[in-house]
Write a protein that holds these residues in place. Structure first.
Motif, PDB file in Angstrom:
ATOM      1  N   SER A  72       0.940  -1.464 -24.285  1.00  0.00           N
ATOM      2  CA  SER A  72       0.546  -0.663 -22.595  1.00  0.00           C
ATOM      3  C   SER A  72       0.573  -2.864 -22.372  1.00  0.00           C
ATOM      4  N   ALA A  73       1.181  -3.338 -20.555  1.00  0.00           N
ATOM      5  CA  ALA A  73       0.900  -4.315 -20.547  1.00  0.00           C
ATOM      6  C   ALA A  73       0.003  -4.564 -20.389  1.00  0.00           C
TER       7      ALA A  73
ATOM      8  N   THR B 131       9.512   0.929 -23.377  1.00  0.00           N
ATOM      9  CA  THR B 131       9.381  -0.725 -22.655  1.00  0.00           C
ATOM     10  C   THR B 131       9.647  -0.400 -21.489  1.00  0.00           C
ATOM     11  N   THR B 132       8.798  -1.565 -20.816  1.00  0.00           N
ATOM     12  CA  THR B 132       7.517  -1.769 -19.417  1.00  0.00           C
ATOM     13  C   THR B 132       8.294  -2.876 -18.947  1.00  0.00           C
ATOM     14  N   ASP B 133       9.056  -2.366 -17.647  1.00  0.00           N
ATOM     15  CA  ASP B 133       9.471  -2.946 -16.244  1.00  0.00           C
ATOM     16  C   ASP B 133       8.713  -4.334 -15.943  1.00  0.00           C
TER      17      ASP B 133
ATOM     18  N   ALA C 180       6.335   0.342 -14.245  1.00  0.00           N
ATOM     19  CA  ALA C 180       7.224   1.482 -14.898  1.00  0.00           C
ATOM     20  C   ALA C 180       7.664   1.411 -16.314  1.00  0.00           C
ATOM     21  N   MET C 181       6.752   2.481 -16.910  1.00  0.00           N
ATOM     22  CA  MET C 181       7.450   2.344 -18.785  1.00  0.00           C
ATOM     23  C   MET C 181       8.364   3.386 -18.923  1.00  0.00           C
ATOM     24  N   TYR C 182       9.690   2.993 -19.763  1.00  0.00           N
ATOM     25  CA  TYR C 182      10.703   3.420 -19.861  1.00  0.00           C
ATOM     26  C   TYR C 182      11.028   4.025 -21.347  1.00  0.00           C
TER      27      TYR C 182
ATOM     28  N   THR D  83       1.286   7.860 -18.021  1.00  0.00           N
ATOM     29  CA  THR D  83      -0.213   8.087 -18.329  1.00  0.00           C
ATOM     30  C   THR D  83      -0.903   8.659 -17.838  1.00  0.00           C
ATOM     31  N   THR D  84      -0.451  10.483 -17.444  1.00  0.00           N
ATOM     32  CA  THR D  84      -0.787  11.438 -18.088  1.00  0.00           C
ATOM     33  C   THR D  84       0.188  12.229 -19.007  1.00  0.00           C
TER      34      THR D  84
END
Length: 313
Positions: free
Chosen positions: A125-126, A176-178, A183-185, A199-200
Motif C-alpha cells: 500500500s502507498a 503496482t501503484t501509480d 491508483a493500483m494496477y 480496496t473493496t
C-alpha cells in the motif's frame, strides 16, 4: 523573518513497520526500479534499474542478494516507511525483508495465510502499512482472494483477506501503484489487460487491451513521472515502456533472464514551489506569497518546519 509550520493533507498514521535490525541499510527512494530474476540454478538475484529519460536509455546493476538458500522470491514490494524491500518465498510462503546490503531476513509464515494457493502478484500500500498478495487457485486457474498483511512491530504476523470480485475471470502477474493518481494496477495475463484494483476487492479489466506480447508481462513498476514499465516477453527478460492509456508496449532493452521475475520501486516524491504576487512592489504595498507542497510520498510528513527570509524594507 516568516516561519510557518506545514502539515501535509495526507492522513497520518503513527505506525512502526517491522524492522528487527535498527541498523538495516535502506534502499534509496530515488525512482529506481528493483527487480528479482529467478533461475533454477541460483534462485532469485536482485537488480536495480535506473532509467535516463533524456537519452531514453537505462542501466542495471546486480545488488548482490545474499540468497544462499536459493529462494524463489516473488511479490516484491518497496516500503516507504522503512525503505526496505519485502517479498514472499514462493515455496515456503515465508514473509521476507531485504535490506540494501542484500541481507534477507525471514519474518516467518504469516498466520491465516492459506498455503493451498500460490502467490505470483503482490505489492505494498502507498502508505507502507500493508503488504498485499493475490491468491491464485491453480485448480481453477483463477485469482480468488486479496490477502493483506499489516506490518507492525509484533511477533505475530497475521494475514487477513477479502474475496476478489472481478468483472471477468482474471490471473494477475503483478501489482503496482501509480504515484500520480494513487491508483493500483495489475496485469491480467489471461487477456493482456491492465486491471484496476480497488480496496473493496473489485477488480476491473475494462482498460485498453495491450498489443500481444509473447510471454506476457510478469512485472510492473512506475517511475516518478507516472511512466509505467514492464518486464516480461518470451524469455522474461524484455524491458518494456508501457503507455497506460493506449496499451502500447515498446521494448527498450533486455535484462538478465530467468523463468520468473518480479519488480517494485519507490516513485514517490515531495515537491515544493513558491510564488510571489505581484512581481514588482512599491513601498508599503501588500504582497501575497504562496507556498505549495505536493506530497506524493505515500505517507504523511511530520516534524517539518518551513522557514523563509524576506528582504529588508
Amino acid at each position: 523573518m516568516i516561519r510557518t509550520t506545514w502539515i501535509s493533507s495526507f492522513c497520518f498514521f503513527c505506525l512502526c513497520c517491522i524492522n528487527f535490525n535498527g541498523i538495516a541499510q535502506e534502499f534509496p527512494c530515488d525512482g529506481s526500479i528493483y527487480f528479482v530474476s529467478t533461475t533454477h540454478t541460483e534462485g532469485s538475484r536482485l537488480y536495480r534499474i535506473k532509467v535516463e529519460h533524456s537519452t531514453q536509455t537505462f542501466k542495471y546493476e546486480d545488488l548482490g542478494l545474499k540468497n544462499e538458500g536459493k529462494r524463489h522470491i516473488t511479490c516484491l514490494a518497496y516500503n516507504v516507511k522503512d525503505k526496505l524491500i519485502y517479498g514472499l518465498d514462493f515455496d515456503s510462503y515465508e514473509l521476507l525483508q531485504i535490506d540494501a546490503t542484500g541481507t534477507i531476513r525471514n519474518l516467518g509464515l504469516p498466520s491465516n495465510l492459506d498455503t493451498t494457493y500460490v502467490f505470483y502478484a503482490g505489492g505494498m500500500s502507498a502508505d507502507g502499512r500493508r503488504f498485499l498478495l493475490i491468491a491464485h487457485n491453480e485448480i481453477t486457474g483463477l485469482d480468488e482472494r486479496i490477502y493483506s498483511i499489516e506490518l507492525r512491530n509484533s511477533p505475530d504476523i497475521v494475514a487477513g483477506f477479502f474475496p476478489i470480485v472481478p468483472d471477468k475471470d482474471i490471473t494477475l502477474t503483478d501489482l503496482t501503484t501509480d504515484p500520480i493518481v494513487g491508483a493500483m494496477y495489475g496485469f491480467d495475463s489471461r487477456d493482456n489487460h491492465l486491471a484496476a484494483i480497488e480496496t473493496t476487492g473489485f477488480i476491473s479489466t475494462q482498460h485498453v487491451r495491450f498489443k500481444q506480447i509473447p510471454g506476457g508481462i510478469s512485472s510492473l513498476a512506475f517511475d516518478r513521472s507516472g511512466q509505467l514499465y514492464g518486464i516480461g516477453g518470451s524469455n522474461q527478460s524484455g524491458f518494456f515502456e508501457i503507455e497506460k492509456r493506449t496499451g502500447e508496449a515498446h521494448q527498450i532493452g533486455t535484462l538478465p533472464n530467468g523463468f520468473d521475475s518480479d519488480a517494485c520501486g519507490c516513485p514517490y516524491t515531495i515537491d515544493f514551489t513558491k510564488s510571489v504576487e505581484p512581481k514588482e512592489l512599491v513601498g508599503c504595498s501588500e504582497v501575497t506569497i504562496t507556498y505549495t507542497i505536493t506530497n506524493r510520498a505515500g505517507i504523511g510528513q511530520l516534524g517539518i518546519g518551513l522557514e523563509d527570509v524576506l528582504p529588508m524594507p
